[in-house]
Design a protein around this motif. Structure first.
Motif, PDB file in Angstrom:
ATOM      1  N   VAL A 338      57.494  -5.820   0.912  1.00 15.68           N
ATOM      2  CA  VAL A 338      57.886  -5.171  -0.347  1.00 15.68           C
ATOM      3  C   VAL A 338      56.934  -5.495  -1.500  1.00 15.68           C
ATOM      4  CG1 VAL A 338      60.304  -5.074   0.316  1.00 15.68           C
ATOM      5  CG2 VAL A 338      59.483  -7.026  -1.021  1.00 15.68           C
ATOM      6  N   GLY A 339      55.851  -6.210  -1.217  1.00 13.82           N
ATOM      7  CA  GLY A 339      54.814  -6.386  -2.222  1.00 13.82           C
ATOM      8  C   GLY A 339      54.826  -7.673  -3.000  1.00 13.82           C
ATOM      9  N   TYR A 340      55.669  -8.635  -2.603  1.00 11.07           N
ATOM     10  CA  TYR A 340      55.682  -9.932  -3.291  1.00 11.07           C
ATOM     11  C   TYR A 340      54.570 -10.816  -2.728  1.00 11.07           C
ATOM     12  CZ  TYR A 340      59.951  -9.567  -6.085  1.00 11.07           C
ATOM     13  OH  TYR A 340      60.882  -9.233  -7.041  1.00 11.07           O
ATOM     14  N   ASN A 341      53.933 -11.571  -3.608  1.00  8.79           N
ATOM     15  CA  ASN A 341      52.926 -12.541  -3.184  1.00  8.79           C
ATOM     16  C   ASN A 341      53.511 -13.922  -2.963  1.00  8.79           C
ATOM     17  OD1 ASN A 341      50.233 -11.178  -3.228  1.00  8.79           O
ATOM     18  ND2 ASN A 341      50.841 -10.722  -5.325  1.00  8.79           N
ATOM     19  N   ASN A 342      54.728 -14.129  -3.466  1.00  7.67           N
ATOM     20  CA  ASN A 342      55.282 -15.474  -3.469  1.00  7.67           C
ATOM     21  C   ASN A 342      56.764 -15.430  -3.111  1.00  7.67           C
ATOM     22  OD1 ASN A 342      56.760 -17.684  -5.381  1.00  7.67           O
ATOM     23  ND2 ASN A 342      54.850 -18.476  -4.558  1.00  7.67           N
ATOM     24  N   CYS A 343      57.157 -16.202  -2.094  1.00  3.65           N
ATOM     25  CA  CYS A 343      58.540 -16.176  -1.610  1.00  3.65           C
ATOM     26  C   CYS A 343      59.521 -16.757  -2.626  1.00  3.65           C
ATOM     27  CB  CYS A 343      58.653 -16.945  -0.297  1.00  3.65           C
ATOM     28  SG  CYS A 343      58.269 -15.907   1.139  1.00  3.65           S
ATOM     29  N   SER A 344      59.094 -17.732  -3.402  1.00  3.65           N
ATOM     30  CA  SER A 344      60.019 -18.317  -4.384  1.00  3.65           C
ATOM     31  C   SER A 344      60.386 -17.294  -5.451  1.00  3.65           C
ATOM     32  CB  SER A 344      59.414 -19.571  -5.017  1.00  3.65           C
ATOM     33  OG  SER A 344      58.231 -19.258  -5.718  1.00  3.65           O
ATOM     34  N   ASN A 345      59.397 -16.490  -5.885  1.00  2.00           N
ATOM     35  CA  ASN A 345      59.695 -15.411  -6.834  1.00  2.00           C
ATOM     36  C   ASN A 345      60.620 -14.379  -6.200  1.00  2.00           C
ATOM     37  OD1 ASN A 345      58.107 -16.577  -8.767  1.00  2.00           O
ATOM     38  ND2 ASN A 345      56.427 -15.135  -8.607  1.00  2.00           N
ATOM     39  N   PHE A 346      60.362 -14.056  -4.943  1.00  2.00           N
ATOM     40  CA  PHE A 346      61.199 -13.086  -4.227  1.00  2.00           C
ATOM     41  C   PHE A 346      62.639 -13.593  -4.137  1.00  2.00           C
ATOM     42  CE2 PHE A 346      62.857 -11.705   0.011  1.00  2.00           C
ATOM     43  CZ  PHE A 346      63.087 -10.371  -0.321  1.00  2.00           C
ATOM     44  N   ASN A 347      62.813 -14.847  -3.748  1.00  2.00           N
ATOM     45  CA  ASN A 347      64.153 -15.431  -3.638  1.00  2.00           C
ATOM     46  C   ASN A 347      64.873 -15.419  -4.982  1.00  2.00           C
ATOM     47  OD1 ASN A 347      63.852 -15.986  -0.909  1.00  2.00           O
ATOM     48  ND2 ASN A 347      63.029 -18.031  -1.269  1.00  2.00           N
ATOM     49  N   ARG A 348      64.160 -15.793  -6.035  1.00  2.00           N
ATOM     50  CA  ARG A 348      64.763 -15.826  -7.373  1.00  2.00           C
ATOM     51  C   ARG A 348      65.204 -14.433  -7.817  1.00  2.00           C
ATOM     52  NH1 ARG A 348      60.312 -16.497 -11.367  1.00  2.00           N
ATOM     53  NH2 ARG A 348      60.272 -14.251 -10.963  1.00  2.00           N
ATOM     54  N   ASP A 349      64.305 -13.458  -7.692  1.00  2.00           N
ATOM     55  CA  ASP A 349      64.612 -12.095  -8.144  1.00  2.00           C
ATOM     56  C   ASP A 349      65.720 -11.463  -7.296  1.00  2.00           C
ATOM     57  OD1 ASP A 349      62.635 -12.404 -10.012  1.00  2.00           O
ATOM     58  OD2 ASP A 349      61.121 -11.275  -8.899  1.00  2.00           O
ATOM     59  N   PHE A 350      65.683 -11.711  -6.007  1.00  2.00           N
ATOM     60  CA  PHE A 350      66.693 -11.153  -5.105  1.00  2.00           C
ATOM     61  C   PHE A 350      68.083 -11.678  -5.472  1.00  2.00           C
ATOM     62  CE2 PHE A 350      69.137 -10.539  -1.263  1.00  2.00           C
ATOM     63  CZ  PHE A 350      68.634  -9.357  -0.723  1.00  2.00           C
ATOM     64  N   LYS A 351      68.164 -12.959  -5.749  1.00  2.00           N
ATOM     65  CA  LYS A 351      69.457 -13.540  -6.113  1.00  2.00           C
ATOM     66  C   LYS A 351      69.946 -13.004  -7.446  1.00  2.00           C
ATOM     67  CE  LYS A 351      71.948 -17.904  -6.497  1.00  2.00           C
ATOM     68  NZ  LYS A 351      71.878 -19.380  -6.412  1.00  2.00           N
ATOM     69  N   GLN A 352      69.011 -12.796  -8.391  1.00  2.00           N
ATOM     70  CA  GLN A 352      69.390 -12.239  -9.692  1.00  2.00           C
ATOM     71  C   GLN A 352      69.991 -10.846  -9.543  1.00  2.00           C
ATOM     72  OE1 GLN A 352      65.866 -12.422 -12.124  1.00  2.00           O
ATOM     73  NE2 GLN A 352      66.223 -14.544 -12.748  1.00  2.00           N
ATOM     74  N   MET A 353      69.458 -10.042  -8.596  1.00  2.00           N
ATOM     75  CA  MET A 353      69.930  -8.674  -8.437  1.00  2.00           C
ATOM     76  C   MET A 353      71.207  -8.592  -7.598  1.00  2.00           C
ATOM     77  SD  MET A 353      68.016  -5.265  -6.938  1.00  2.00           S
ATOM     78  CE  MET A 353      68.606  -5.432  -5.245  1.00  2.00           C
ATOM     79  N   THR A 354      71.270  -9.377  -6.517  1.00  2.97           N
ATOM     80  CA  THR A 354      72.386  -9.234  -5.577  1.00  2.97           C
ATOM     81  C   THR A 354      73.458 -10.313  -5.732  1.00  2.97           C
ATOM     82  OG1 THR A 354      71.301 -10.583  -3.870  1.00  2.97           O
ATOM     83  CG2 THR A 354      70.802  -8.215  -3.899  1.00  2.97           C
ATOM     84  N   GLY A 355      73.095 -11.398  -6.399  1.00  3.17           N
ATOM     85  CA  GLY A 355      74.051 -12.497  -6.548  1.00  3.17           C
ATOM     86  C   GLY A 355      74.002 -13.514  -5.428  1.00  3.17           C
ATOM     87  N   CYS A 360      71.193 -15.776   2.651  1.00  2.00           N
ATOM     88  CA  CYS A 360      72.628 -15.495   2.771  1.00  2.00           C
ATOM     89  C   CYS A 360      72.858 -14.013   3.038  1.00  2.00           C
ATOM     90  CB  CYS A 360      73.353 -15.932   1.504  1.00  2.00           C
ATOM     91  SG  CYS A 360      73.385 -17.717   1.246  1.00  2.00           S
ATOM     92  N   TYR A 361      72.082 -13.171   2.384  1.00  3.26           N
ATOM     93  CA  TYR A 361      72.235 -11.726   2.572  1.00  3.26           C
ATOM     94  C   TYR A 361      71.928 -11.354   4.025  1.00  3.26           C
ATOM     95  CZ  TYR A 361      71.873  -6.714   1.658  1.00  3.26           C
ATOM     96  OH  TYR A 361      72.062  -5.351   1.684  1.00  3.26           O
ATOM     97  N   ARG A 362      70.849 -11.915   4.543  1.00  4.46           N
ATOM     98  CA  ARG A 362      70.441 -11.623   5.923  1.00  4.46           C
ATOM     99  C   ARG A 362      71.493 -12.121   6.908  1.00  4.46           C
ATOM    100  NH1 ARG A 362      66.988 -14.395   9.629  1.00  4.46           N
ATOM    101  NH2 ARG A 362      65.920 -12.959  11.048  1.00  4.46           N
ATOM    102  N   GLU A 363      72.036 -13.303   6.664  1.00  4.02           N
ATOM    103  CA  GLU A 363      73.069 -13.858   7.549  1.00  4.02           C
ATOM    104  C   GLU A 363      74.325 -12.995   7.510  1.00  4.02           C
ATOM    105  OE1 GLU A 363      73.533 -17.813   6.106  1.00  4.02           O
ATOM    106  OE2 GLU A 363      71.807 -18.598   7.261  1.00  4.02           O
ATOM    107  N   ARG A 364      74.676 -12.493   6.329  1.00  9.04           N
ATOM    108  CA  ARG A 364      75.858 -11.643   6.210  1.00  9.04           C
ATOM    109  C   ARG A 364      75.669 -10.326   6.976  1.00  9.04           C
ATOM    110  NH1 ARG A 364      77.597  -9.718   0.326  1.00  9.04           N
ATOM    111  NH2 ARG A 364      75.976  -8.154   0.742  1.00  9.04           N
ATOM    112  N   VAL A 365      74.465  -9.753   6.835  1.00  6.92           N
ATOM    113  CA  VAL A 365      74.163  -8.504   7.551  1.00  6.92           C
ATOM    114  C   VAL A 365      74.250  -8.722   9.057  1.00  6.92           C
ATOM    115  CG1 VAL A 365      72.330  -6.840   8.069  1.00  6.92           C
ATOM    116  CG2 VAL A 365      72.774  -7.500   5.709  1.00  6.92           C
TER     117      VAL A 365
END
Length: 370
Positions: A338-355, A360-365
């Protein structure tokens, strides 16, 4: 300090630093416009490596002198502070380093060092007063250099993030870490002046830093290629105000430009170009045929957010789709897709959007798919 230990430290450091000097001299810096000052910084550092190696070798043969060693340590530390600070500045803002100013500062340090050694050998009554004045001047030097570097670093981070409309500081943080490492070495030189037992820690520490400096030069272009379009540009107010993108759309009215931009944005979404890495907002605007200022104004007016936030939202929505449809994808893989260079930024932004975090999202799916 034990004489044998001192001579071993000085002899070993002389050998290692000489080898590092050879490695630095052999470092190839890309013949790219804007890197001339980086090459010049390398050419100035190389002799300093050999000079320090020679001084360490002399100390190895002469042994420790309780008067000469503190004076020479203070003198060398002041030079190191100058050279390393200017080198770190060249890494991030080559165009702000003025070698005339650097040479004048080097000249001032040399004059102060000569005065200190003359007082040591010829005017002993004045030596200690000058020595303590030199320590105060050295501390002031470190404070000024720290402020100078942090101002330049913040400005570079701001410009790179503005260029890409993305969070990019993590990709520049190694430079800040490098500067603060040098600062630690520089600060440690002060207690070493009074407590000789600290030499057994101080010498390996500055040799280690010299090693890191060589590695940074060797890997500089690979690590900083993404920032080259920003840090190697010489700003020109006149040129910037007169600048027009090559792809400027020849549409007379703003409504027509907005309509065409809306169509191109939809195509941008359909083709998932938002997943491409290291594409500046300037290049995106050019590909749409509008100026960057018009593009940014349109995003705020029509979407209620800047391009960075809009693109981030698209990337995160794509990430949730990938997790939903591809249970085999790992978090790092989705982050990359999805175009992220850094996993920590991805994790932070993903949590901000989905909660919840991507994990956790992957495990739930995966649970729901069973």
């Amino acid at each position: 300090m034990d004489v044998v230990t001192y001579k071993f430290l000085m002899g070993t450091s002389a050998f290692v630093i000489a080898i590092l000097g050879v490695m630095l001299a052999a470092t190839t810096i890309q013949p790219e416009s804007g890197l001339e000052k980086l090459r010049k910084a390398r050419n100035i550092l190389v002799p300093s490596y050999f000079v320090l190696a020679l001084l360490s070798l002399v100390c190895c043969f002469t042994g420790y002198d309780r008067c000469v060693e503190p004076a020479s340590t203070l003198f060398v530390a002041s030079f190191q502070a100058l050279l390393f600070t200017m080198s770190m500045l060249v890494f991030i803002r080559p165009n702000v380093v003025r070698w005339g100013i650097v040479l004048r500062q080097a000249g001032g340090i040399t004059v102060a060092g000569v005065i200190l050694f003359v007082a040591l050998f010829c005017f002993a009554d004045y030596y200690w007063g000058l020595f303590y004045a030199g320590i105060v001047a050295y501390i002031i030097q470190l404070v000024i250099y720290t402020r100078l570097f942090m101002l330049a670093y913040r400005r570079t981070v701001r410009e790179v993030e503005d260029y890409y409309d993305n969070d990019e500081e993590y990709r520049l943080s190694w430079i800040k870490t490098g500067f603060y490492s040098a600062l630690v070495v520089g600060v440690m030189a002060i207690p070493v002046l009074f407590f000789t037992a600290l030499y057994k820690y101080f010498v390996p520490l500055y040799v280690l830093y010299y090693s890191f400096m060589v590695m940074w030069f060797v890997n500089y272009y690979r690590r900083m290629k993404f920032a080259m379009p920003v840090i190697t540009v010489v700003p020109s107010a006149a040129a910037e105000s007169a600048r027009k993108p090559d792809g400027e759309v020849a549409v007379a009215d703003a409504a027509g430009k907005e309509r065409l931009l809306k169509e191109k944005l939809q195509k941008y979404i359909d083709e998932k170009e938002y997943c491409l890495k290291d594409i500046s907002s300037d290049r995106v605007a050019d590909s749409f045929g509008v100026s960057l200022s018009f593009f940014r104004q349109y995003m705020k007016t029509c979407h209620g957010m800047d391009f960075r936030s809009w693109r981030k939202e698209l990337r995160l929505r794509e990430a949730t789709r990938l997790f939903d449809e591809h249970a085999e994808y790992g978090i790092d893989e989705v982050c990359e897709k999805v175009g992220y260079n850094n996993c920590s930024n991805f994790n932070r932004d993903f949590k901000q959007m989905t909660g919840i975090t991507p994990k956790c999202y992957r495990e739930r799916v995966n649970r729901e798919a069973r």
